[in-house]
Design a protein around this motif. Structure first.
Motif, PDB file in Angstrom:
ATOM      1  N   VAL A 114      -3.301  -4.351  -5.125  1.00 16.83           N
ATOM      2  CA  VAL A 114      -3.890  -5.308  -4.178  1.00 16.83           C
ATOM      3  C   VAL A 114      -2.775  -5.873  -3.301  1.00 16.83           C
ATOM      4  N   HIS A 127      -2.440 -13.172  -8.736  1.00 11.07           N
ATOM      5  CA  HIS A 127      -3.755 -12.856  -8.192  1.00 11.07           C
ATOM      6  C   HIS A 127      -3.749 -11.566  -7.387  1.00 11.07           C
ATOM      7  N   ILE A 128      -2.605 -11.223  -6.780  1.00 14.13           N
ATOM      8  CA  ILE A 128      -2.470  -9.955  -6.064  1.00 14.13           C
ATOM      9  C   ILE A 128      -1.145  -9.307  -6.482  1.00 14.13           C
ATOM     10  N   THR A 133       2.497 -16.948  -2.766  1.00 15.21           N
ATOM     11  CA  THR A 133       1.957 -17.759  -3.862  1.00 15.21           C
ATOM     12  C   THR A 133       1.009 -16.936  -4.722  1.00 15.21           C
ATOM     13  N   LYS A 149      -5.944  -1.837  -1.871  1.00 18.13           N
ATOM     14  CA  LYS A 149      -7.006  -2.831  -1.665  1.00 18.13           C
ATOM     15  C   LYS A 149      -6.336  -3.986  -0.919  1.00 18.13           C
ATOM     16  N   THR A 150      -6.879  -4.399   0.201  1.00 14.43           N
ATOM     17  CA  THR A 150      -6.234  -5.489   0.937  1.00 14.43           C
ATOM     18  C   THR A 150      -7.091  -6.748   0.904  1.00 14.43           C
ATOM     19  N   VAL A 151      -6.413  -7.870   0.835  1.00 12.91           N
ATOM     20  CA  VAL A 151      -7.087  -9.172   0.866  1.00 12.91           C
ATOM     21  C   VAL A 151      -6.385 -10.016   1.929  1.00 12.91           C
ATOM     22  N   SER A 152      -7.169 -10.640   2.792  1.00 16.85           N
ATOM     23  CA  SER A 152      -6.573 -11.444   3.867  1.00 16.85           C
ATOM     24  C   SER A 152      -6.308 -12.865   3.415  1.00 16.85           C
ATOM     25  N   TYR A 153      -5.120 -13.349   3.699  1.00 16.17           N
ATOM     26  CA  TYR A 153      -4.789 -14.749   3.432  1.00 16.17           C
ATOM     27  C   TYR A 153      -4.437 -15.454   4.739  1.00 16.17           C
ATOM     28  N   VAL A 202       2.894 -14.676  -7.049  1.00 17.11           N
ATOM     29  CA  VAL A 202       3.497 -15.444  -8.142  1.00 17.11           C
ATOM     30  C   VAL A 202       2.421 -15.859  -9.140  1.00 17.11           C
ATOM     31  N   GLY A 203       1.253 -16.231  -8.623  1.00 16.69           N
ATOM     32  CA  GLY A 203       0.162 -16.636  -9.501  1.00 16.69           C
ATOM     33  C   GLY A 203      -0.525 -15.465 -10.175  1.00 16.69           C
TER      34      GLY A 203
END
Lengths: 505, 323
Positions: free
Chosen positions: B155, B199-200, B193, B181-185, B196-197
């Motif tokens: 991701v 999530h991706i 972040t 898989k891409t997710v836009s932030y 580090v968390g």
């Protein structure tokens, strides 16, 4: 612990105190002046702070940071003109207390107390819990942000003064407005009608100023024409410090809001606006007299102010522990710290402990100076209320124009502000309340983007919102809080009926 | 008392109006030079541009200065629009950047590179591929192998379709025939972040966004999308080192520019003021503390660089619109 006392000693030095004081003074001034935002103030002062030796530059930045958040509440209370989204909630009760009940001194003293308490509380929290809270904040992924924003939006039912249905309609209108602009996921332009201006979305400040201040100005004009002769207000400054009774009333709200503000501030990407609204809503929910909210309730001023100032300490948590700026102000702060040779991040707390303490102690004292400036300014600020309407209204109009234009140097913002002002006039005449619209507009993008982000992460499985504990709890609280004002009277009536039946039987 | 308040108001207005009554007869420059930055104050673009201008202001004739105004909104297009519609008298400068090139290629604006005359390059900061330190891949080769073996599994966070990171992902996908898989932030900081968390898995951003996390050992720079290694991180290999036939070079850049039809003598004057400022100790120190870098290119080099970028992005953007 010795590092802590070293930091304390270096903050108490004359040069450092002077930097803090002048920073706080600039901050309050920037906050009070319409059209100057805290971001602008900090970026103007940044080059100056770099030329100060040692930690004094950082002290000055901390002063501006705190002062500007507080300063915004002064215009919100006296002129019903929130300079930033952070102090929009303060208008609701601050303005009626100052104008309708002619107690500007009391309103300002409560807001100053609230701000100071929130700021100090959050700096102490920062000292004690920063590494711990940073870990919790990291757990926030898209579903959690979505849930938090939904929780924020659930406030609508309690801030809509007259009709809940109108409140929900207002919130939906706000959410719809928030869809204008470029869709960042696909790059498509939505509802921009081919204009560049709308491609970045509707900007908050023109809408805020239009709906709150410009519309209010129009209403005052109408009232002035209907009235034959205006009685000149002669409000005496009743007091500078809040009365013991007031402190007693607002104390629970102060603690609650400060906690809310610190927690929300610790989550990167959320800001004082959400914190202030949530703080306001919780104060109303827990209050013994929720009906007084919106009509000059002291809690209604203290709660949002404590919450938005508590953001200052909260926002430093992700900044110092992870090097992540949560908003524009902390981004500038990050730049300033890096230029001073402090690189915020996971190593800061272990490798540069004395620097961390320096910042935290500095933040605490910045709040002290903010309080001193705030309390000594009350007498001066509240004179504004004595200016008769036929002079004040044109000045407010001028501030509306200047304030809107100064932010982006864009005349289109001014047109937008006027349109919102005229719409706001009719909205108020139709007894809709303004805050739900603002809430929808502010939270719309957060809700939409994080919903889609979560969907992308889970391949379209909506259970993701309930499988994750934090988001599940927040969503449940949100839903309960949305329907609570709707069902509470019914439950109460049912309980009362049962009770009376039992007595009769 | 009233008088004093009134006086204070007047002084404030004068301080903030910043208008200098100009006398057109005198030699250029005889009034403040307005620099329009299309992003908010305190960001990377703003800080680098202000850094150069701060270092350069002493060489301007007395009584004149650079005045920065941040005209934000509309993905930076509102500010740029203001630059191209201003008079071509050399008193309004703008910042030509990556986003403008991309927006032009996507057909979002008619403003093009051709509308500007580059003066000085305040920032050229290559994008790097950033991943978690505990990921199953520690080099760019391993990353690509993993992506080939696990399609649609890694991701990657990007900052919105059509922004540079999303095009960088697209370029990698096309070149290696892999799928992410891409997710836009909202921004690169959010992507960092999210890694580090946990999530991706990865993102493509400039080094400054992740510097402290890399230092702390939470994240790792896998490779930079530049022709040469970064001066700030000489240990990070370029993508080209692993795959010699890679032909995409993606930096974020900010070039202080005048309008294309400004008198060449004025442009030359500004180059002589601003280019030495880039090499000045003060600006180099600013760049170093911010973890950014630049290349002090002359006019012809900058134009060649821009032409290359335009070619790269128009190819990538065509592929998006086909999709």
């Amino acid at each position: 612990m010795s590092a802590f006392f070293q930091a304390l000693a270096s903050v108490i030095s004359p040069a450092s105190l002077l930097s803090l004081f002048s920073g706080a003074l600039c901050g309050v001034w920037v906050g009070v002046m319409p059209g100057l935002s805290s971001v602008m103030g900090m970026s103007i002062m940044l080059p100056l702070t770099l030329s100060l030796s040692g930690s004094n530059g950082i002290m000055m930045m901390l002063g501006i940071f705190c002062g500007a958040i507080y300063g915004g509440s002064v215009t919100a209370i006296l002129l019903n003109t929130p300079g930033t989204a952070n102090s929009a909630a303060t208008c609701l009760d601050g303005n009626p207390m100052a104008i309708k009940y002619k107690q500007p001194g009391r309103a300002l003293s409560i807001s100053t107390t609230g701000s100071t308490f929130g700021g100090m509380f959050s700096s102490v929290m920062l000292l004690i819990t920063a590494p711990l809270l940073a870990k919790v904040a990291l757990k926030f992924s898209a579903p959690e942000y979505f849930a938090l924003a939904v929780f924020g939006l659930s406030v609508v039912t309690s801030v809509s003064s007259t009709s809940m249905l109108k409140g929900i309609i207002g919130a939906i209108l706000g959410l719809l407005l928030a869809t204008i602009g470029m869709d960042s996921f696909t790059g498509d332009f939505r509802l921009t009608f081919g204009t560049i201006y709308l491609s970045g979305g509707i900007s908050f400040i023109p809408v805020l100023i239009g709906l709150f201040a410009f519309s209010q100005g129009l209403i005052t004009v109408e009232e002035t024409f209907n009235k034959k002769k205006e009685e000149v207000q002669k409000t005496k400054i009743e007091r500078i410090f809040p009365s013991r009774q007031d402190i007693k009333t607002i104390f629970p709200s102060l603690v609650r809001s400060s906690l809310i503000g610190t927690l929300i501030g610790a989550i990167p990407g959320t800001g004082g606006d959400i914190a202030a609204w949530v703080g306001y809503n919780e104060a109303k929910r827990w209050s013994k007299h929720p009906e007084k909210f919106g009509d000059g309730a002291p809690d209604g001023i203290a709660a949002p102010e404590a919450a938005n100032n508590a953001i200052s300490g909260g926002a430093l948590i992700p900044l110092l522990t992870m090097g992540i700026p949560g908003d524009a102000c902390t981004a500038i702060m990050l730049g300033a710290l890096m230029m001073q040779g402090i690189s915020p991040g996971p190593l800061l707390f272990t490798e540069q402990t004395e620097k961390v303490y320096l910042i935290i102690v500095g933040l605490f004292f910045a709040n002290v100076f903010m309080a001193i400036i705030g309390f000594s300014g009350i007498k001066f600020f509240s004179k504004i209320v004595n200016v008769p309407n036929h002079l004040m209204t044109p000045i407010i109009f001028v501030f509306c124009f200047v304030g809107t234009f100064a932010i982006n140097h864009n005349i289109n913002d001014v047109y937008l502000m006027i349109i919102c002002g005229i719409l706001g006039y009719f909205i108020i005449k139709m007894e809709f309340s303004i805050p739900p619209i603002i809430l929808g507009l502010i939270l719309g993008a957060t809700i939409e983007n994080n919903y889609r982000r979560a969907m992308a992460l889970s391949d379209g499985n909506a259970w993701i919102f309930f499988q994750r504990p934090i988001s599940c709890v927040l969503l449940i609280i949100g839903i309960v809080s949305l329907f609570y004002p709707l069902f509470f009277p019914i439950i109460k009536r049912k309980l009362a009926e049962r009770k009376s039946r039992r007595i009769n039987a | 008392m009233k008088k004093r308040v009134f006086l204070a108001l007047i002084v404030t207005f004068l301080l903030f109006s910043g208008e200098v009554f100009a006398n057109g007869e005198k030699e250029y420059p005889n009034q403040n030079i307005n620099v329009i930055v299309q992003y908010s104050a305190g960001g990377g673009t703003d800080l680098s541009v202000r850094g150069v201008l701060d270092a350069a202001k002493e060489t301007l004739p007395s009584g004149t200065n650079f005045a920065v105004s941040n005209v934000t909104g509309g993905a930076g297009l509102i500010g740029l629009n203001q630059v191209v519609t201003s008079p071509s008298d050399g008193y309004t400068l703008g910042v030509l950047n990556t986003d403008l090139v991309i927006n032009y290629c996507l057909g979002r604006t008619k403003i093009s590179v051709e509308d500007f005359e580059p003066i000085a390059c305040a920032l050229i900061d290559p994008f790097v591929l950033i991943a978690a330190a505990d990921a199953p891949y520690t080099t760019f080769e391993e990353f690509i192998e993993y992506a080939k073996a696990h399609p649609n599994e890694i991701v990657i966070g990007e900052t919105g379709m059509g922004a540079a990171p999303s095009l960088a992902v697209l370029a990698i996908e096309q070149f290696f025939d892999v799928k992410f898989k891409t997710v836009s932030y909202g921004g690169s900081a959010d992507c960092v972040t999210a890694i580090v968390g946990g999530h991706i898995n990865a993102t493509i951003a400039q080094t400054v966004n992740a510097a402290s996390q890399v230092q702390a050992g939470n994240l790792r720079f896998l490779a930079s999308m530049s022709e040469e290694r970064l001066s700030t991180y000489p240990d990070v290999p370029t993508m080209k080192e692993s795959y010699a036939d890679i032909d995409f070079f993606m930096p974020g850049f900010c070039i202080i520019s005048a309008k294309a039809d400004v008198d060449p003598a004025k442009v030359e004057y500004l180059r002589n003021v601003l280019r030495p400022a880039i090499d000045s100790d003060a600006f180099q120190k600013t760049l170093k503390t911010m973890g950014m870098q630049t290349i002090n290119m002359d006019g012809a080099e900058t134009k060649a660089f821009l032409a290359d970028q335009l070619k790269l992005y128009s190819k990538l953007c065509k592929d998006i619109s086909v999709k």
